[in-house]
Design a protein around this motif. Structure first.
Motif, PDB file in Angstrom:
ATOM      1  N   ASN A   1      50.890 -50.204  53.862  1.00 25.46           N
ATOM      2  CA  ASN A   1      52.016 -51.060  53.470  1.00 25.46           C
ATOM      3  C   ASN A   1      52.526 -51.808  54.703  1.00 25.46           C
ATOM      4  N   PRO A   2      52.138 -53.068  54.884  1.00 31.15           N
ATOM      5  CA  PRO A   2      52.522 -53.770  56.111  1.00 31.15           C
ATOM      6  C   PRO A   2      53.933 -54.370  56.089  1.00 31.15           C
ATOM      7  N   VAL A   3      54.698 -54.131  55.007  1.00 28.22           N
ATOM      8  CA  VAL A   3      56.017 -54.779  54.904  1.00 28.22           C
ATOM      9  C   VAL A   3      56.947 -54.389  56.073  1.00 28.22           C
TER      10      VAL A   3
ATOM     11  N   GLN B   1      56.057 -56.336  59.082  1.00 32.31           N
ATOM     12  CA  GLN B   1      56.535 -57.715  58.903  1.00 32.31           C
ATOM     13  C   GLN B   1      58.020 -57.806  59.267  1.00 32.31           C
ATOM     14  N   GLU B   2      58.787 -56.788  58.854  1.00 29.93           N
ATOM     15  CA  GLU B   2      60.228 -56.781  59.155  1.00 29.93           C
ATOM     16  C   GLU B   2      60.457 -56.723  60.664  1.00 29.93           C
TER      17      GLU B   2
ATOM     18  N   VAL C   1      51.738 -45.995  51.535  1.00 25.97           N
ATOM     19  CA  VAL C   1      52.250 -45.729  50.195  1.00 25.97           C
ATOM     20  C   VAL C   1      51.194 -44.955  49.417  1.00 25.97           C
TER      21      VAL C   1
ATOM     22  N   GLY D   1      60.263 -63.076  65.737  1.00 21.99           N
ATOM     23  CA  GLY D   1      60.889 -64.273  65.185  1.00 21.99           C
ATOM     24  C   GLY D   1      62.100 -64.691  66.002  1.00 21.99           C
TER      25      GLY D   1
ATOM     26  N   ASN E   1      68.962 -49.195  57.814  1.00 23.67           N
ATOM     27  CA  ASN E   1      67.904 -50.057  58.347  1.00 23.67           C
ATOM     28  C   ASN E   1      67.470 -49.671  59.755  1.00 23.67           C
TER      29      ASN E   1
ATOM     30  N   MET F   1      68.288 -44.601  53.286  1.00 30.81           N
ATOM     31  CA  MET F   1      68.081 -44.667  54.727  1.00 30.81           C
ATOM     32  C   MET F   1      68.633 -45.975  55.288  1.00 30.81           C
TER      33      MET F   1
ATOM     34  N   GLU G   1      59.727 -60.109  62.091  1.00 27.30           N
ATOM     35  CA  GLU G   1      60.819 -61.055  61.834  1.00 27.30           C
ATOM     36  C   GLU G   1      61.999 -60.750  62.758  1.00 27.30           C
TER      37      GLU G   1
ATOM     38  N   ASN H   1      57.268 -45.470  55.619  1.00 26.56           N
ATOM     39  CA  ASN H   1      56.914 -46.458  54.588  1.00 26.56           C
ATOM     40  C   ASN H   1      55.764 -47.370  55.011  1.00 26.56           C
TER      41      ASN H   1
ATOM     42  N   GLN I   1      65.308 -46.749  59.546  1.00 29.37           N
ATOM     43  CA  GLN I   1      64.014 -47.191  59.005  1.00 29.37           C
ATOM     44  C   GLN I   1      63.144 -47.741  60.124  1.00 29.37           C
TER      45      GLN I   1
ATOM     46  N   VAL J   1      49.001 -52.449  47.506  1.00 28.74           N
ATOM     47  CA  VAL J   1      50.253 -51.813  47.091  1.00 28.74           C
ATOM     48  C   VAL J   1      51.276 -52.018  48.201  1.00 28.74           C
TER      49      VAL J   1
ATOM     50  N   SER K   1      59.462 -58.949  52.674  1.00 31.81           N
ATOM     51  CA  SER K   1      60.373 -58.812  53.803  1.00 31.81           C
ATOM     52  C   SER K   1      61.504 -59.837  53.685  1.00 31.81           C
TER      53      SER K   1
END
Lengths: 144, 114
Positions: free
Chosen positions: B75-77, B80-81, B62, B88, B3, B1, B84, B59, B6, A7, A127
């Motif tokens: 939730n690894p998003v 990841q952000e 979840v 990155g 960024n 919210m 990046e 976040n 976040q 999820v 992302s």
């Protein structure tokens, strides 16, 4: 109900309509999903395909539910291994001035290898999708 | 919210060993209930609940309801952000530096020849 396996959610400064378009329109997916495209008419029962830039089919399936711009449910399989079928649900919800996108990937068959393959990819794709919608430019996600 | 807010929430959530342990637990086995998580950790139920709320706010976790069961997913998003946004970026600078070095050395060579 089977317990979903994966999820993911992301909050995007965008509208549900634009998030839906970003997932379903090839000219948009190409810009953030590592040049890949999602191709279908997105009607319930229709076929959908995930293409690489050479238009080879990487993932194939059926549109199981389609309620733009809120909910899209797809079956998901490698065309070379159609028995290893799973299910992906996109849920798009407006929360104040943001849009919450939740991707659930589940209903994997026993012994499926797909979960391992996609669990690296989804966070990158989501992302990059967020960056694309907020800045107009996706990330170079699969080039590193 | 916003960024920035976040990202602050993500860094704050990750800056605690117990919360990182919870994330590791979910990485090992995704979609656990509070009871399952408590069984693997040396923490009170109250402490786990408190940490989970913070992870949810960032976040990083979840929640999915299955009937009356509350399942927690990693939730690894947002991580990841961060990757990046920070890693990155530095990677690009390093590549730029290598590119400049190459250019400099090649120019030097032609200068010497000339």
């Amino acid at each position: 109900m089977q317990k979903p396996k994966l999820v993911y959610t992301t909050y995007i400064r965008s509208t549900p309509k634009d998030v839906w378009a970003a997932i379903t329109k090839p000219e948009f997916t190409a810009q953030y999903w590592g040049k890949m495209t999602n191709v279908s008419d997105w009607k319930r029962g229709s076929k959908w395909e995930h293409h690489n830039p050479e238009h080879e089919v990487w993932i194939t399936g059926k549109v199981l539910e389609s309620a733009p711009p809120k909910r899209l449910v797809l079956s998901w399989a490698d065309p070379d291994d159609l028995k290893d079928k799973s299910r992906v649900t996109f849920e798009i919800e407006k929360i104040e001035d943001m849009t919450c996108l939740t991707v659930t990937h589940g209903s994997f068959t026993t012994g499926s290898t797909m979960a391992g393959k996609v669990s690296q990819g989804w966070p990158k794709v989501l992302s990059s999708l967020k960056t694309f919608l907020e800045t107009g430019k996706g990330l170079n996600i699969f080039c590193k | 919210m916003h960024n920035v807010a976040q990202m602050d929430a993500v860094f704050k959530a990750l800056a605690d060993e117990s919360r990182r342990k919870l994330l590791d637990q979910l990485h090992q086995s995704n979609g656990q209930t509070l009871g399952e998580l408590c069984a693997h950790l040396d923490m009170t139920r109250q402490a786990v609940t408190k940490h989970l709320l913070l992870l949810e706010a960032a976040n990083l976790v979840v929640v999915v309801w299955r009937g009356r069961e509350k399942l927690h997913y990693l939730n690894p998003v947002p991580i990841q952000e961060i990757s990046e946004r920070w890693i990155g970026k530095y990677e690009r600078q390093r590549l730029q530096a290598l590119g400049d070095l190459k250019k400099g050395l090649e120019q030097n060579k032609t200068n010497k020849k000339g």
